[in-house]
Each structure stands twice: as C-alpha cells, then as structure tokens.
Design a protein around this motif. Structure first.
Motif, PDB file in Angstrom:
ATOM      1  N   ASP A 106       0.825  -1.514   0.013  1.00 42.20           N
ATOM      2  CA  ASP A 106       0.055   0.096  -0.084  1.00 42.20           C
ATOM      3  C   ASP A 106       0.974   1.297   0.082  1.00 42.20           C
ATOM      4  O   ASP A 106       0.176   2.502   0.147  1.00 42.20           O
ATOM      5  CB  ASP A 106      -1.080   0.091   1.429  1.00 42.20           C
ATOM      6  CG  ASP A 106      -0.351  -0.076   2.493  1.00 42.20           C
ATOM      7  OD1 ASP A 106       1.179  -0.408   2.388  1.00 42.20           O
ATOM      8  OD2 ASP A 106      -0.911   0.029   3.689  1.00 42.20           O
ATOM      9  N   GLY A 107       2.108   1.180  -0.170  1.00 42.94           N
ATOM     10  CA  GLY A 107       2.951   2.360  -0.212  1.00 42.94           C
ATOM     11  C   GLY A 107       3.620   2.773   1.059  1.00 42.94           C
ATOM     12  O   GLY A 107       4.164   4.032   1.195  1.00 42.94           O
ATOM     13  N   THR A 128      15.890  -7.677  -5.958  1.00 38.57           N
ATOM     14  CA  THR A 128      15.406  -8.019  -7.298  1.00 38.57           C
ATOM     15  C   THR A 128      13.932  -8.051  -7.631  1.00 38.57           C
ATOM     16  O   THR A 128      13.739  -8.089  -8.690  1.00 38.57           O
ATOM     17  CB  THR A 128      16.097  -9.484  -7.688  1.00 38.57           C
ATOM     18  OG1 THR A 128      15.666 -10.551  -6.951  1.00 38.57           O
ATOM     19  CG2 THR A 128      17.584  -9.553  -7.572  1.00 38.57           C
ATOM     20  N   ALA A 129      13.198  -7.972  -6.542  1.00 38.10           N
ATOM     21  CA  ALA A 129      11.939  -8.085  -6.761  1.00 38.10           C
ATOM     22  C   ALA A 129      11.638  -6.702  -7.264  1.00 38.10           C
ATOM     23  O   ALA A 129      11.827  -5.821  -6.797  1.00 38.10           O
ATOM     24  CB  ALA A 129      11.036  -8.466  -5.550  1.00 38.10           C
ATOM     25  N   HIS A 130      10.296  -6.586  -8.053  1.00 39.49           N
ATOM     26  CA  HIS A 130       9.741  -5.376  -8.551  1.00 39.49           C
ATOM     27  C   HIS A 130       8.693  -5.139  -7.675  1.00 39.49           C
ATOM     28  O   HIS A 130       7.585  -5.836  -7.466  1.00 39.49           O
ATOM     29  CB  HIS A 130       9.194  -5.306  -9.838  1.00 39.49           C
ATOM     30  CG  HIS A 130       8.727  -4.226 -10.727  1.00 39.49           C
ATOM     31  ND1 HIS A 130       9.682  -3.624 -11.299  1.00 39.49           N
ATOM     32  CD2 HIS A 130       7.510  -3.532 -10.466  1.00 39.49           C
ATOM     33  CE1 HIS A 130       9.119  -2.583 -11.755  1.00 39.49           C
ATOM     34  NE2 HIS A 130       8.008  -2.679 -11.340  1.00 39.49           N
ATOM     35  N   HIS A 131       8.542  -3.667  -6.867  1.00 36.52           N
ATOM     36  CA  HIS A 131       7.668  -3.445  -6.008  1.00 36.52           C
ATOM     37  C   HIS A 131       6.699  -2.510  -6.927  1.00 36.52           C
ATOM     38  O   HIS A 131       6.977  -1.522  -7.317  1.00 36.52           O
ATOM     39  CB  HIS A 131       8.365  -2.503  -5.075  1.00 36.52           C
ATOM     40  CG  HIS A 131       7.459  -1.997  -3.800  1.00 36.52           C
ATOM     41  ND1 HIS A 131       7.833  -0.885  -3.359  1.00 36.52           N
ATOM     42  CD2 HIS A 131       6.478  -2.355  -3.742  1.00 36.52           C
ATOM     43  CE1 HIS A 131       6.907  -0.736  -2.221  1.00 36.52           C
ATOM     44  NE2 HIS A 131       6.038  -1.545  -2.458  1.00 36.52           N
ATOM     45  N   ARG A 132       5.193  -2.937  -6.599  1.00 35.47           N
ATOM     46  CA  ARG A 132       4.409  -2.308  -7.119  1.00 35.47           C
ATOM     47  C   ARG A 132       3.382  -1.774  -6.102  1.00 35.47           C
ATOM     48  O   ARG A 132       2.958  -2.398  -5.163  1.00 35.47           O
ATOM     49  CB  ARG A 132       3.493  -3.253  -7.945  1.00 35.47           C
ATOM     50  CG  ARG A 132       2.227  -2.692  -8.922  1.00 35.47           C
ATOM     51  CD  ARG A 132       1.725  -3.703  -9.740  1.00 35.47           C
ATOM     52  NE  ARG A 132       0.604  -2.926 -10.582  1.00 35.47           N
ATOM     53  CZ  ARG A 132       0.165  -3.688 -11.699  1.00 35.47           C
ATOM     54  NH1 ARG A 132       0.365  -4.839 -12.184  1.00 35.47           N
ATOM     55  NH2 ARG A 132      -0.782  -2.792 -12.327  1.00 35.47           N
ATOM     56  N   LEU A 133       2.804  -0.512  -6.346  1.00 34.75           N
ATOM     57  CA  LEU A 133       1.911   0.124  -5.443  1.00 34.75           C
ATOM     58  C   LEU A 133       0.489  -0.636  -5.546  1.00 34.75           C
ATOM     59  O   LEU A 133      -0.008  -0.738  -6.674  1.00 34.75           O
ATOM     60  CB  LEU A 133       2.112   1.682  -5.456  1.00 34.75           C
ATOM     61  CG  LEU A 133       3.276   2.225  -5.093  1.00 34.75           C
ATOM     62  CD1 LEU A 133       3.203   3.727  -5.353  1.00 34.75           C
ATOM     63  CD2 LEU A 133       3.792   1.832  -3.771  1.00 34.75           C
ATOM     64  N   THR A 152      -3.960  -5.070  -6.914  1.00 35.91           N
ATOM     65  CA  THR A 152      -3.993  -4.456  -5.747  1.00 35.91           C
ATOM     66  C   THR A 152      -3.814  -5.554  -4.547  1.00 35.91           C
ATOM     67  O   THR A 152      -3.562  -6.609  -4.874  1.00 35.91           O
ATOM     68  CB  THR A 152      -5.669  -4.102  -5.452  1.00 35.91           C
ATOM     69  OG1 THR A 152      -6.572  -5.208  -5.560  1.00 35.91           O
ATOM     70  CG2 THR A 152      -6.406  -3.131  -6.501  1.00 35.91           C
ATOM     71  N   THR A 153      -3.962  -5.100  -3.309  1.00 37.45           N
ATOM     72  CA  THR A 153      -3.876  -6.068  -2.168  1.00 37.45           C
ATOM     73  C   THR A 153      -5.105  -6.810  -1.798  1.00 37.45           C
ATOM     74  O   THR A 153      -5.387  -7.113  -0.611  1.00 37.45           O
ATOM     75  CB  THR A 153      -3.175  -5.219  -0.906  1.00 37.45           C
ATOM     76  OG1 THR A 153      -4.086  -4.062  -0.666  1.00 37.45           O
ATOM     77  CG2 THR A 153      -1.944  -4.681  -1.484  1.00 37.45           C
TER      78      THR A 153
END
Length: 402
Positions: A12-13, A27-32, A111-112
């Motif tokens: 959620d940022g 190495t993981a891509h972080h998405r909001l 989304t989460t």
C-alpha cells in the motif's frame, strides 16, 4: 516460499515496507496498490475528473510514449501540475503505471485485495476476545475451510469437460486439458478473439505479465497449424499438475537427517498415490493393472534393499519418538479370560434341610402348623434335630417374631 525470493511484491506504499523490500528482496519489482492510489487521489485532489483520467493512465495497457502524452493532457486539463502530491506520484510511475510494469509477472493482480480477502476470511473464525487455545482452534478451522475450497476447485478442474465454443477445436481442447478451469476460461477468450487477428506480431508482453498466451501468439500457432499448446506457453502455476510438481520439488536434499527425509518422502508419495487412486479405480481393468504394477514394483524394491517386512526403517529405537505403551495386567481375577473346564454349574443347597434342588423358602419339610416356626425333618433315613424354620410373612426384631 522454499527459499526462493519473490519476483513481484504489491503493498500500500508504506515507506518502511518499501525500504525493507529494497533491502531484503533487491531483485523483486515493487508495485503500489491501485486501490490505495485511487483513494489517495480522491482525498488529495478532490476532483472526480482527475480520478477518472488517472485511473485510465494507471491501468491502460499502452506504450510508454502514449502514457506520457496522456499524463501531460491530464495534468493540463485538471490544472494539477504544481501540486506536490501529483509530482511525487509521477516520480513513482515505475511502481504503478502499467506501461512501465509490462513484462513483470503479477498474475493479473493490481491491488492487495488477495491479502485483504484472506484477512476477511480469517476474521470470520477469529475474534480479538479469544485466548490462545481458542485462537489456535479456530485458526485451524479456517485453514481446513480454505483447504476444502481448494479441493473443490481442484475437483472441478480435473473432472468434466467444458463445452467447446470456438472454431479452433484442437487448440481449445488442448487448453482444457492443460489449464485449470479458471485459467481456461480466460484462455478461451483469447482464442475467440483470434478470428479477426491472425497477422499480428507479439509485442504486448502479455505472456510475461499474466502468464497466458496473447492473441498474437495464438495467431502464429494457427498459421503454423499447431494444434497443441507448447509447454513453454503453459505456466506451471496455472496447470492442473502444479500441486504434483510442487510436491516433487519439496523432496529434501540428501544432506538432511535420514528419518526426516524418509517421512517427507513418504508424505509426498502418499499424496501422489492418492491422486493415482482416484483415476485408477474408475474401471476394473485399470484397477487390476495398476495394482499389479504396484505390487511388482514393491517386490522388486524389497529385493533391492533386502527387506522382508513392510517397515523399511531400522529396528533401532528412535530417540525422542513415541513408543508403544507398557503392557499392564488388567484389574480383577481374570477368570473371564480363562477357559472354563467341563464342570457343571454349582447347585445351591437348602439352608433348612441341606438337600439340593430347592431353597429354604420352598423347602417341602417345613412344618404346616406355622405357630412355633420349628419342624422335624428326616435326612437319609435318620432322625434329625429340630431345625428352626422362619415362617412366611413375618418380620423379625431382636429375635422375636411378630
């Protein structure tokens, strides 16, 4: 997660989580989360038109150049170019814009909601007033509920054949055999749209983003007259054999403790045998043939390892394990467990005359007078001493008769 770092993470940022993800999973891509971004846009800008345009910029599957044009038109139309929150949001575009995230696998999740759904299901079983024992008990109930749902969905995917609805029968039938039921429905939509798009070249990265072949790939398959989906286009997590492959990957390395390795292999192999039994018992012929193969393989393995019994574990006592209870003799004399000899049942004697076959209350030698309560009896032809006989229907107190 089996010691494998995740490829993608959705949060959620929260700043602390962003720093932790960059440190632990570099190495993981972080998405909001898209839902939290839209909520923040509504609370910070308070303009429905901006929220609508921002949602289109965030979720539209477009190229980077198109995104930049749409963003400039949005900030110019809504007049939010100088807003600090909008500027900070633009700097984080690599974490929320679909145009910049294309090619990163997120399984179609933006989304989460998956995590929130799990929290909602857990909230149906667990409450804040519960103690430790009640929490563990109800938490196990929640886990059993989720596993039952998973077994139901697996049953629907493995049994039954969906109705074919496209012109490409072989491609659709191959997808129904390989994919789970939910992913097959999405795959069939791509097959339906393929009728009008058979000359495209794939540049949308849909396979890398969602794990499903796009309409462009299907167009190439049709042109090449390929009627079976290649293995490279079937993501393992969407296949019906995903759980079987996962069980095989759980086999421990030989460096572990032998007893632990044996129990782990036994549990995984039991699951495989359970799935085999579901299909092997559908007909008598398959049942006999598979059973014979299992028996032959079992005998060959026993001969290979030199085993005679059914337990391949050594006879040495295991340390820290649960052993058989100590045998204790049960209470009582134990006459019920002994074999009774050929002796007749013991017959009771009369307490008045001493003869067999009747009791004192039915003794024929009792005097008929009933006044004194005494009578004379003869036993074996000899005179007998007076025997006191208690008359019927009398109550005795302190040796006196009333």
């Amino acid at each position: 997660m089996g010691g494998v770092a995740p490829k993608s993470v959705i949060t959620d940022g929260d700043p602390a989580m962003r720093i932790a993800i960059q440190k632990i999973f570099p190495t993981a891509h972080h998405r909001l989360c898209a839902w939290h971004l839209l909520r923040n846009a509504t609370s910070n800008i308070c303009d429905p038109r901006f929220t609508q345009l921002f949602k289109h910029c965030m979720l539209a599957d477009i190229e980077i150049d198109e995104f930049e044009v749409m963003w400039e038109a949005m900030v110019e139309e809504c007049g939010v170019r100088e807003v600090e929150w909008v500027q900070d949001l633009y700097r984080k575009k690599y974490s929320w814009a679909t145009a910049y995230i294309r090619g990163r696998f997120f399984a179609g999740i933006r989304t989460t909601s998956r995590c929130e759904s799990l929290h909602a299901k857990l909230g149906r079983f667990v409450e804040s007033r519960y103690g430790v024992i009640e929490f563990v008990t109800n938490f196990q109930r929640c886990v059993d509920f989720l596993r039952d749902n998973e077994d139901e969905m697996e049953f629907r995917s493995c049994y039954g054949t969906p109705v074919l609805q496209t012109h490409f029968i072989e491609l659709e039938k191959s997808g129904a055999t390989r994919f789970t039921r939910e992913m097959f429905w999405r795959y069939r939509e791509s097959v339906k749209h393929e009728n009008t798009t058979n000359t495209f070249t794939c540049s949308c990265l849909r396979m890398e983003s969602f794990g499903l072949p796009c309409v462009h790939i299907l167009a190439v398959l049709v042109q090449l007259d390929i009627v079976v989906i290649p293995d490279t286009l079937v993501l393992r997590r969407w296949s019906k054999t995903a759980k079987i492959d996962m069980d095989l990957d759980k086999f421990p390395c030989p460096s572990g403790e032998p007893s632990t390795i044996y129990r782990t292999r036994l549990g995984a192999f039991s699951q495989l045998c359970k799935r085999l039994g579901r299909v092997a018992c559908m007909s008598n012929e398959d049942f006999k043939s598979i059973s014979q193969k299992v028996v032959n393989d079992m005998l060959s393995l026993k001969m290979k390892y030199g085993l005679r019994g059914d337990n391949p574990v050594s006879n040495e006592p295991q340390r820290g394990g649960v052993k058989d209870p100590v045998c204790v003799r049960t209470k009582g004399t134990g006459r019920g467990n002994q074999a009774s000899p050929s002796i007749g049942r013991k017959r009771r004697k009369c307490s008045s005359c001493g003869r067999l076959g009747h009791r004192r209350t039915r003794c024929p030698g009792v005097g008929a007078s009933g006044t004194t309560g005494f009578g004379l009896h003869e036993v074996a032809g000899t005179s007998a001493q007076p025997v006191p006989v208690r008359p019927f229907n009398c109550i005795i107190f302190s040796g006196k008769t009333n």
